[in-house]
Design an enzyme around this catalytic site. Structure first.
Site, PDB file in Angstrom:
ATOM      1  N   GLU A 228     -61.489  67.065 -32.668  1.00 41.67           N
ATOM      2  CA  GLU A 228     -61.480  68.479 -32.294  1.00 41.67           C
ATOM      3  C   GLU A 228     -62.829  69.114 -32.590  1.00 41.67           C
ATOM      4  OE1 GLU A 228     -59.318  69.619 -29.977  1.00 41.67           O
ATOM      5  OE2 GLU A 228     -57.754  68.899 -31.306  1.00 41.67           O
TER       6      GLU A 228
ATOM      7  N   ASP B 147     -66.575  67.838 -29.002  1.00 40.06           N
ATOM      8  CA  ASP B 147     -67.101  67.628 -27.637  1.00 40.06           C
ATOM      9  C   ASP B 147     -68.384  68.418 -27.381  1.00 40.06           C
ATOM     10  OD1 ASP B 147     -65.693  70.077 -27.515  1.00 40.06           O
ATOM     11  OD2 ASP B 147     -64.941  69.712 -25.478  1.00 40.06           O
TER      12      ASP B 147
ATOM     13  N   GLY C 233     -51.362  79.016 -22.871  1.00 37.08           N
ATOM     14  CA  GLY C 233     -51.602  79.397 -24.270  1.00 37.08           C
ATOM     15  C   GLY C 233     -51.147  78.368 -25.287  1.00 37.08           C
ATOM     16  N   ALA C 234     -50.754  77.176 -24.826  1.00 39.25           N
ATOM     17  CA  ALA C 234     -50.263  76.148 -25.748  1.00 39.25           C
ATOM     18  C   ALA C 234     -51.362  75.174 -26.151  1.00 39.25           C
ATOM     19  CB  ALA C 234     -49.103  75.389 -25.103  1.00 39.25           C
TER      20      ALA C 234
ATOM     21  N   SER D   6     -56.361  75.901 -18.030  1.00 39.25           N
ATOM     22  CA  SER D   6     -57.526  76.417 -17.295  1.00 39.25           C
ATOM     23  C   SER D   6     -58.350  75.281 -16.691  1.00 39.25           C
ATOM     24  CB  SER D   6     -58.404  77.286 -18.206  1.00 39.25           C
ATOM     25  OG  SER D   6     -58.832  76.565 -19.334  1.00 39.25           O
TER      26      SER D   6
ATOM     27  N   GLU E 163     -66.280  77.536 -16.407  1.00 32.89           N
ATOM     28  CA  GLU E 163     -65.941  78.191 -17.689  1.00 32.89           C
ATOM     29  C   GLU E 163     -67.152  78.947 -18.238  1.00 32.89           C
ATOM     30  OE1 GLU E 163     -63.077  78.191 -19.574  1.00 32.89           O
ATOM     31  OE2 GLU E 163     -61.865  76.684 -18.553  1.00 32.89           O
TER      32      GLU E 163
ATOM     33  N   ASP F  66     -61.928  68.803 -21.681  1.00 35.37           N
ATOM     34  CA  ASP F  66     -60.700  69.198 -20.984  1.00 35.37           C
ATOM     35  C   ASP F  66     -60.746  68.811 -19.510  1.00 35.37           C
ATOM     36  OD1 ASP F  66     -59.973  70.221 -23.391  1.00 35.37           O
ATOM     37  OD2 ASP F  66     -60.329  72.314 -22.874  1.00 35.37           O
TER      38      ASP F  66
ATOM     39  N   TYR G 111     -64.480  80.584 -31.838  1.00 34.79           N
ATOM     40  CA  TYR G 111     -65.011  79.411 -31.127  1.00 34.79           C
ATOM     41  C   TYR G 111     -66.523  79.550 -30.970  1.00 34.79           C
ATOM     42  CZ  TYR G 111     -65.736  75.967 -27.413  1.00 34.79           C
ATOM     43  OH  TYR G 111     -66.190  74.900 -26.677  1.00 34.79           O
TER      44      TYR G 111
END
Length: 384
Positions: free
Chosen positions: A34, A37, A121-122, A127, A159, A171, A221
């Site tokens: 996590e 990337d 939202g999970a 997206s 994005e 992603d 973020y």
């Protein structure tokens, strides 16, 4: 359930014509790795059996006509006056079109219908699934000849430019490049992919959706990303060959960052050690050592919560509960943080009892529902 027939029928209803083609692009899980990337590290994602679906057809004019089922909302704009929308959702589509325009690719007006069953939202990257489905569908419709890697990069740039999230490549890559029954060990620097069989034997993956999304997520973020960049800059002063945290050792952080900025030191150290945990988890998977894989997941959560500080009380509660439940070999928060899901590796024989027990405990603690998401891993973006 979303079917091609359902999409064709809605498309006809909305646009009074048939969709020329329908594409689907899946959401994704990330087993471990996590916030690595955007630091040119490794990630271990794969696509799931929940997807975004896009129906498209060419128009005879230069209008882009969109409809999103989830929002029950239409949006229309001329291709010559392309600009981000205040509505938000159209930008995941218009940003892709903008990337085509930047590349001088020949595209004209089109109608597009959007639906999906990726929970929003999970932290399952709905997206990126939209961007990849749209890019893939328009690439086919207008015969642009782009390959999957180029389409993933276009999704990422969408994005950055139209959505305003400075995300890494994971992603989009997971959504478009996945192969059923495997995880992708993706090197985010070289974009080299190794397909590792996901064979969990008597275990299964279940996601537990906290149903919370704390507002800290986006600002945190960008702040974490800035901390990583600052750490690299401090090391680079003495070691000019360093370009990202991928090139940095903990010894270099000790030498050049620890005394200057303790918080930046901690954030950078997390990223370096998360890459190491991923390599160990990957080796464990290849060797069929599911207990070791689970151990790395628990270690990853402890670090992301206390060091990178992007967890929240709901996620921490779920992982603590998992640690003390017989039959769970590993769990951690998944995604950007501050809400979304935990990913859990659970013995099949204990799964039903685990999901029931943890849901009751969560409701008692926080007063709202926990949603289990049972998934199968699947292929990346495709026409249906």
């Amino acid at each position: 359930m979303i079917t091609k027939q359902k999409i064709d029928s809605r498309f006809q209803e909305l646009f009074n014509e048939q969709a020329a083609l329908v594409a689907k692009s899946p959401g994704r899980i990330n087993l471990i790795g996590e916030h690595t990337d955007y630091n040119e590290g490794f990630v271990l994602p794969t696509a799931i059996d929940k997807a975004i679906y896009v129906g498209v057809s060419k128009r005879n004019d230069n209008r882009i006509s969109l409809f999103a089922e989830d929002f029950n909302e239409a949006h229309e704009i001329s291709i010559d006056e392309l600009a981000p929308s205040e509505k938000g959702w159209p930008n995941y589509i218009l940003g892709v079109v903008n990337q085509f325009a930047i590349r001088d690719l020949p595209i004209s007006g089109f109608s597009l219908y959007l639906d999906g069953d990726v929970p929003l939202g999970a932290g399952l990257s709905s997206s990126a699934a939209v961007e990849c489905a749209v890019g893939f569908a328009l690439n086919e419709l207008f015969e642009l000849g782009l390959n999957r890697v180029e389409l993933a990069k276009i999704g990422q740039l969408t994005e950055h430019t139209y959505v305003g999230v400075n995300c890494g490549i994971m992603d989009q890559f997971a959504s478009i490049m996945s192969k059923s029954g495997h995880v992708l060990k993706l090197d985010c620097r070289s974009l080299e992919v190794e397909y590792v069989p996901l064979e969990l034997g008597e275990h299964e993956i279940v996601l537990l959706n906290t149903n919370v999304k704390h507002s800290l997520a986006d600002s945190a973020y960008n702040k974490r990303r800035a901390s990583c960049e600052k750490g690299v800059a401090l090391v680079k002063e003495k070691y000019p060959e360093v370009n990202s945290l991928r090139d940095v050792s903990v010894a270099q952080l000790d030498e050049l960052v620890a005394k200057v900025d303790a918080d930046v030191y901690t954030k950078c150290k997390f990223v370096i050690e998360e890459n190491e945990r991923l390599i160990k988890a990957c080796d464990a998977l290849k060797n069929g050592n599911i207990d070791e894989l689970g151990k790395q997941l628990f270690a990853a959560h402890a670090a992301i919560s206390s060091e990178y500080e992007v967890s929240c009380k709901e996620l921490d509660f779920l992982v603590d509960f998992a640690k003390n439940f017989d039959g769970v070999v590993g769990a951690r928060m998944m995604g950007g943080g501050f809400g979304g899901c935990t990913i859990n590796i659970v013995k099949k024989t204990a799964l039903e009892e685990y999901v029931k027990s943890i849901a009751i405990a969560y409701k008692n603690k926080f007063g709202f529902e926990l949603t289990p998401i049972f998934i199968q891993v699947g292929n990346g973006t495709e026409l249906i």
